[in-house]
Every structure is written in structure tokens, then in C-alpha cells.
Scaffold this active site. Structure first.
Site, PDB file in Angstrom:
ATOM      1  N   LYS A  38       0.632  -8.797  24.832  1.00  0.00           N
ATOM      2  CA  LYS A  38       0.482  -7.928  25.998  1.00  0.00           C
ATOM      3  C   LYS A  38       0.495  -8.809  27.239  1.00  0.00           C
ATOM      4  CE  LYS A  38      -1.509  -3.507  26.966  1.00  0.00           C
ATOM      5  NZ  LYS A  38      -2.614  -2.578  26.818  1.00  0.00           N
TER       6      LYS A  38
ATOM      7  N   GLU B 102       0.808  -1.223   0.000  1.00  0.00           N
ATOM      8  CA  GLU B 102       0.000   0.000   0.000  1.00  0.00           C
ATOM      9  C   GLU B 102       0.840   1.271   0.000  1.00  0.00           C
ATOM     10  OE1 GLU B 102      -0.408  -2.658   1.851  1.00  0.00           O
ATOM     11  OE2 GLU B 102      -2.495  -3.004   2.421  1.00  0.00           O
TER      12      GLU B 102
ATOM     13  N   TRP C  10       3.799  -4.368  26.876  1.00  0.00           N
ATOM     14  CA  TRP C  10       4.015  -4.882  25.523  1.00  0.00           C
ATOM     15  C   TRP C  10       5.304  -5.682  25.424  1.00  0.00           C
ATOM     16  CZ3 TRP C  10      -0.260  -4.516  22.992  1.00  0.00           C
ATOM     17  CH2 TRP C  10      -1.098  -3.407  23.165  1.00  0.00           C
TER      18      TRP C  10
HETATM   19  P1  ADP Z   1       6.471  -5.885   1.262  1.00  0.00           P
HETATM   20  O1  ADP Z   1       6.762  -7.195   1.879  1.00  0.00           O
HETATM   21  O2  ADP Z   1       6.790  -5.823  -0.174  1.00  0.00           O
HETATM   22  O3  ADP Z   1       7.126  -4.747   1.985  1.00  0.00           O
HETATM   23  P2  ADP Z   1       3.700  -6.378   1.996  1.00  0.00           P
HETATM   24  O4  ADP Z   1       2.578  -5.464   1.761  1.00  0.00           O
HETATM   25  O5  ADP Z   1       3.629  -7.772   1.521  1.00  0.00           O
HETATM   26  O6  ADP Z   1       4.903  -5.630   1.334  1.00  0.00           O
HETATM   27  O7  ADP Z   1       4.061  -6.451   3.522  1.00  0.00           O
HETATM   28  C1  ADP Z   1       4.206  -5.302   4.284  1.00  0.00           C
HETATM   29  C2  ADP Z   1       4.454  -5.639   5.740  1.00  0.00           C
HETATM   30  O8  ADP Z   1       5.694  -6.346   5.877  1.00  0.00           O
HETATM   31  C3  ADP Z   1       4.618  -4.409   6.561  1.00  0.00           C
HETATM   32  O9  ADP Z   1       3.375  -3.861   6.923  1.00  0.00           O
HETATM   33  C4  ADP Z   1       5.415  -4.943   7.748  1.00  0.00           C
HETATM   34  O10 ADP Z   1       4.580  -5.588   8.696  1.00  0.00           O
HETATM   35  C5  ADP Z   1       6.304  -5.975   7.113  1.00  0.00           C
HETATM   36  N1  ADP Z   1       7.613  -5.396   6.829  1.00  0.00           N
HETATM   37  C6  ADP Z   1       8.091  -4.917   5.666  1.00  0.00           C
HETATM   38  N2  ADP Z   1       9.354  -4.483   5.808  1.00  0.00           N
HETATM   39  C7  ADP Z   1       9.705  -4.680   7.100  1.00  0.00           C
HETATM   40  C8  ADP Z   1      10.885  -4.443   7.884  1.00  0.00           C
HETATM   41  N3  ADP Z   1      11.990  -3.933   7.364  1.00  0.00           N
HETATM   42  N4  ADP Z   1      10.839  -4.765   9.198  1.00  0.00           N
HETATM   43  C9  ADP Z   1       9.735  -5.304   9.757  1.00  0.00           C
HETATM   44  N5  ADP Z   1       8.611  -5.557   9.077  1.00  0.00           N
HETATM   45  C10 ADP Z   1       8.578  -5.255   7.768  1.00  0.00           C
END
Ligand code: ADP
Length: 537
Positions: free
Chosen positions: A435, A326, A440
Site C-alpha cells: 500500500k 483448502e 494498492w
Molecule cells: P496449490 O498451490 O496447490 O494451488 P496451496 O494451498 O499450496 O495450493 O497454495 C494456494 C495459493 O497459491 C493460493 O491461495 C494463491 O495465493 C496461490 N495460487 C494458486 N494458484 C494461483 C494462480 N493461478 N495465480 C496466482 N496465485 C495462485
């Protein structure tokens, strides 16, 4: 002058200015295909003629089910620059999801790698809007198929002229469509526009972001069916750097090492799982990747062990990025601020494991459960809300399904804090937070520390109901091949690395951890598997 910001302008420019720059691909029918941007765009025009002959009009959705290679590159440009929408489908989705997505998008044509023919053959009766299937190979290598209207790609474009008059359209025209696999409900479609794509390509190429240059040789391992391979495909054409496509070999350490050495790759991008595979191969064989100087790690949190091993053993700098389908995807990118490179190793690593700093083009804030915008103090956590030039304004044909707040910021569902140097640190997904006794616990941080244990290959943490503390963390691990770590050893490894009350209540060893189609640990499935689990007395 008000020249529209379109992908067509990137294509025209790349052909004129970077015409002799190479694109090298591994494909199912060729172990090493190579040609230039000039060749690619001549074939792109043949393909545009073939699309027009097949009745594709502006706004139509044309789908791809394909690995990263030169034919997929041609599709990206031919479809979008014709004014149609390039709908990349993730072949790792369940068949029902592919069916749902293709019908929801009303795809007119599907271009597919031969490997995904069985998937499509099983779905053909349901794919009522699809008029033709084009298989990404040539006539010699075209497999037998039960699909009724199938043709190989080379035959599809063969007799078409390599001149084409591209249409002119508004820069806000949709260029590509990608569905998020999501953790709940049906996948949701995110439309990218020519404008959002071009602006993202500028933002991603900047020096403190991916620092892309024509002197680079870039290997995008992140799939082209996943947020347009983080848009590297467009940035590379803008900048004029050589591209190396791994085709079906993206999880194959041996193939990646060979590609890096043979093609002198300087930069690559992919999810942590890919790097784990490459690093394990290098460890086992003693082989090197001397040309590589940096990698981009995103899509999931990057464990410190990856950063350490790349830098200490291979002199490769691992930059973490954060984003989502998104958000285009680029939200933050981790580069050190001036002076930080001189910090003691521990201090530098504490920064490098963060998700990075916001990139110009997006505006990020942290909002707590009461809707209050949080200070950038490195402690106050809340949901990441984001707005900007390449952030989606809603979902495709799903009015009201988005989570924009009253200020127009998109609610990401990620929980994080921002520090005074503007580094973002993700602690969890809103649905995954644990939690315990009102406090957290970050499942991501526990997982990252746990995989630093030499005998642990993969780790996941979920919250499980507890009579006293409401919830306590359960650590689920896959041991390295041939290793049998014991529970108390794992728990004592965590001591001192995380707060005392974060130490998991129990450790369970499993052979497999479920993943989503985009390679993330599926906490939803783990919660189902462990729904009857109770902590030992
Ligand atoms: P993409 O994997 O291409 O970034 P997605 O829409 O499939 O896109 O997934 C997005 C989600 O992946 C984010 O909302 C987050 O939860 C997780 N994410 C992406 N990059 C990171 C990161 N560097 N560290 C932690 N979580 C991440």
C-alpha cells in the site's frame, strides 16, 4: 438410487471399463515401468490385504512420502478404498515440519521413496505413532537403512492374494489428508472426503475445465503430495486416459521432453517453475513437443511469457487455474468464452493471464475490508471468499483455526477482482499487498511483467517502508545465466506496462530467491532478508 459417491466406485469402473488403459512411470528402480489399470487394481487389492494384515483399520492415517509413480497410484486407491486416510506428506518440507505433521496426523505407517530415507532416519525417534516404514522399491534395490521396522514395498505385498472385499462406508468418509505449508505457524491439515473427491473429479474433467478424454495422454507433473496432484489421478481413472508419471524427474526439462515425445502426451499440469524449466530446455536444444496440445498452469500466477512461448513456439495452449489446498484445489479455470478466440492477440492475452472463471461446484465472492460483497466490474478488489462441494469446512483437529465468515464462506487470503465475464484476477495475497500513498500495488503483476524481460530469470516484489509513501515496491531479481541487466534498463522495461507509480523504487540483484515447500516465492523470508534495507536517497 442413492449410490454413495466413493473413490471405490471410480476404481471399480476403471477396472471394468478402462482395464487395458496404460499407466507409464519413471521410478527410482525402473526408467520406464508400464502396465494397465487392470494390473494396477489387482496390485491395489494385494496392497489392501497387506494394509489389513499390518493392522490398518477404517479412519487410520497412512502416510506417503513419494514422487508421482505407479506405486503411489496403488497407495492412493488401496488406502482410501479401505476406508483409511491417505496422508500425502510433502518431502520438501523442513524435517521439523514433517515431524510435526506425521505426529499431528498420528500416522500409523509411512510409505517412502528410497530418496527420503535419510530424512526419516533422522526423525525416527520422534515419530512415535509410526509402526512400520515401507520403502517404495523391490528387495534387489532396497537400500540399507537404520530404520528399525522397514521393508520394501514389493516384499510387503508379494504373498498377498489379489482378491479383496472392499468395505462399504458413507460417502462423507475421509479419503485423504494434505497439510498446507502455510505462511505462518504450523502446517494445517485439510481432509478430503470420498464425496468431495468424486465431485471434484467430475468438475475438473468437464470440457471447459481440463477437458479430459480417453483420447488424452496425461502427464501430471504437479506432485501427488500436493493436493492429490490436483485430483487428476481420480479423473483419469474415471475418464480412462493413459497416465504418464514422471517420478523424480518433475523438474527436469530433458526428461519431460522425452516423456512427452515418447509417450505422445497430449496434456500436462504443473506449477510455473516446471514450465520455465521445460521451455528453457526446448529453447536450448531446439527439440519439440508436438503431441502436447495444452497445459494447466496453477499454484502460482502464470507469467504471460509462459503463455506466449508455449503458444507461439510450440502450439500449446496454457490454461491457468487457481485454487488452494483448502479448496480441493479447483476454484477457477481459464478457458475463453465463445468469440474471445477471435480477439486481437493483446486482448486475448489480457484475458488468458487472469486466473479464470469459477467452476460449477464452487461459489466465489469478493469481499472488501469493510465486509462488503463487491460487484463483478473488473476493478473492485477484495478477499476471495469461497464455498462449495469440495471446499474445506475446517482444519483437521484444529477447531476454530479456519477463516470461514458468518455466511459460511471460506476466507482465502487472496486478493482479487472479478470482471463482468466472470474472470477472476488475483492481485495479491492479503499479507503481501503493498500500500503506497494509500493506493494498492499488485506485487504479482509487477513480478509477471518483470520476468518478461529477456535477461531476468525470476523476480519477486515486496513492500519496503518508505518515509513519504509508507511503503514502496522493491524488485528483487535473479538474472538469466550469463546476463548482467542493469537497473535502469530493468526499470525502463517496466515503463508503459504498469502504472507509473507502480515502478519499483529500487532493483536488487540476488543469486537466489527463497521458495516455500510448494515452490512459491517465500515473501516471508524475503521480508526478513530485506528487513534492514533502505531505499537509496
Ligand atoms: P496449490 O498451490 O496447490 O494451488 P496451496 O494451498 O499450496 O495450493 O497454495 C494456494 C495459493 O497459491 C493460493 O491461495 C494463491 O495465493 C496461490 N495460487 C494458486 N494458484 C494461483 C494462480 N493461478 N495465480 C496466482 N496465485 C495462485
Amino acid at each position: 438410487m442413492n449410490v454413495p459417491l466413493t473413490i471405490n466406485s471410480i476404481m471399480d469402473f476403471a477396472e471394468r471399463v478402462h482395464g487395458d488403459t496404460e499407466i507409464v512411470s519413471v521410478t527410482i528402480d525402473n526408467p520406464k515401468h508400464r502396465y494397465t489399470f487392470r494390473d494396477a487394481f489387482a496390485r491395489t487389492r494385494q496392497l489392501a490385504n497387506a494394509l489389513a494384515a499390518a493392522g490398518v483399520q477404517g479412519g487410520d492415517r497412512v502416510a506417503t512420502l513419494a514422487w508421482n509413480d505407479y506405486r503411489h497410484f496403488e497407495l492412493y486407491y488401496a488406502i482410501s478404498c479401505s476406508g483409511a486416510v491417505c496422508h500425502t506428506i510433502n518431502p520438501r518440507l523442513f524435517p521439523e515440519q514433517v515431524d510435526y505433521i506425521a505426529n499431528h496426523a498420528e500416522d500409523k505407517l509411512i510409505f517412502t521413496d528410497p530418496a527420503f530415507l535419510p530424512l526419516l532416519e533422522g526423525l525416527e525417534d520422534k515419530l512415535t505413532t509410526v509402526e512400520k516404514y515401507i520403502v517404495l522399491t523391490d528387495a534387489t534395490n532396497m537400500p540399507a537403512t537404520s530404520l528399525s521396522n522397514a521393508i520394501d514395498y514389493e516384499t510387503f505385498i508379494m504373498d498377498q492374494p489379489d482378491t479383496f472385499t472392499w468395505p462399504e462406508f458413507d460417502e462423507n468418509t475421509a479419503s485423504a489428508l494434505c497439510y498446507t505449508s502455510g505462511t505462518t505457524g504450523n502446517p494445517k491439515g485439510v481432509l478430503y472426503s470420498h464425496r468431495s473427491t468424486l465431485l471434484h473429479a467430475y468438475g475438473a474433467a468437464l470440457p471447459d475445465t481440463m477437458n479430459m478424454s480417453m483420447h488424452d495422454v496425461i502427464l501430471p507433473i504437479v506432485p501427488m503430495f500436493h493436493v492429490n496432484a490436483w485430483n487428476i489421478i481420480y479423473g483419469a481413472a474415471m475418464i480412462g486416459c493413459k497416465l504418464v508419471f514422471p517420478g523424480p524427474k518433475m523438474g527436469d526439462g530433458a526428461a519431460l521432453q522425452a516423456l512427452i515425445e515418447d509417450e505422445q502426451v497430449t496434456m500436462s499440469a504443473g506449477v510455473p517453475t516446471v514450465w520455465l524449466a521445460l521451455l528453457a530446455y526446448l529453447r536450448d536444444t531446439g527439440k519439440s513437443i508436438d503431441s502436447l496440445n495444452r497445459v494447466v498452469v496453477g499454484g502460482a500466477a502464470c507469467p504471460q511469457s509462459i503463455i506466449d512461448e508455449f503458444e507461439e513456439k510450440h502450439n500449446v495452449y496454457a490454461h491457468q487455474g487457481w485454487g488452494m489446498t483448502e479448496t480441493g484445489p479447483l476454484g477457477t479455470y481459464n478457458s475463453l468464452k465463445p468469440g474471445m478466440e477471435n480477439l486481437p492477440l493483446e486482448g486475448r492475452r489480457a484475458i488468458q493471464v487472469k486466473q479464470g472463471r469459477p467452476v460449477f461446484g464452487v461459489d466465489i465472492r469478493i469481499v472488501n475490508d469493510d465486509g462488503e460483497v463487491q460487484p463483478w466490474d473488473g476493478e473492485s478488489t477484495g478477499e476471495i471468499r469461497i464455498r462449495g462441494n469440495w471446499v474445506c469446512s475446517g482444519y483437521y483437529k484444529l477447531e476454530g483455526a479456519d477463516s470461514h465468515d458468518a455466511d459460511g464462506y471460506f476466507g482465502t487470503g487472496d486478493v482479487a477482482c472479478l470482471d463482468s465475464d466472470a474472470y477472476l484476477k488475483i492481485t495479491d495475497r492479503t499479507k503481501d499487498v503493498i500500500k503506497s500513498g494509500g493506493e494498492w500495488i499488485s506485487s504479482i503483476e509487477l513480478e509477471n511483467v518483470a520476468v518478461g524481460h529477456p535477461d531476468i530469470a525470476e523476480a519477486a516484489v515486496i513492500g519496503v517502508a518508505h518515509p513519504t509513501w509508507t511503503e514502496r515496491p522493491l524488485l528483487i531479481v535473479i538474472a538469466e545465466e550469463g546476463k548482467i541487466p542493469d537497473k535502469s534498463d530493468v526499470l525502463s522495461f517496466l515503463e508503459g506496462k504498469v502504472a507509473k507509480w507502480w515502478i519499483p523504487e529500487d532493483v536488487v540483484f540476488v543469486d537466489e530467491i527463497p521458495h516455500t515447500a510448494t515452490g512459491k516465492i517465500s515473501k516471508k523470508d524475503l521480508r526478513v532478508t530485506f528487513s534492514d534495507y533502505t531505499f537509496p536517497e
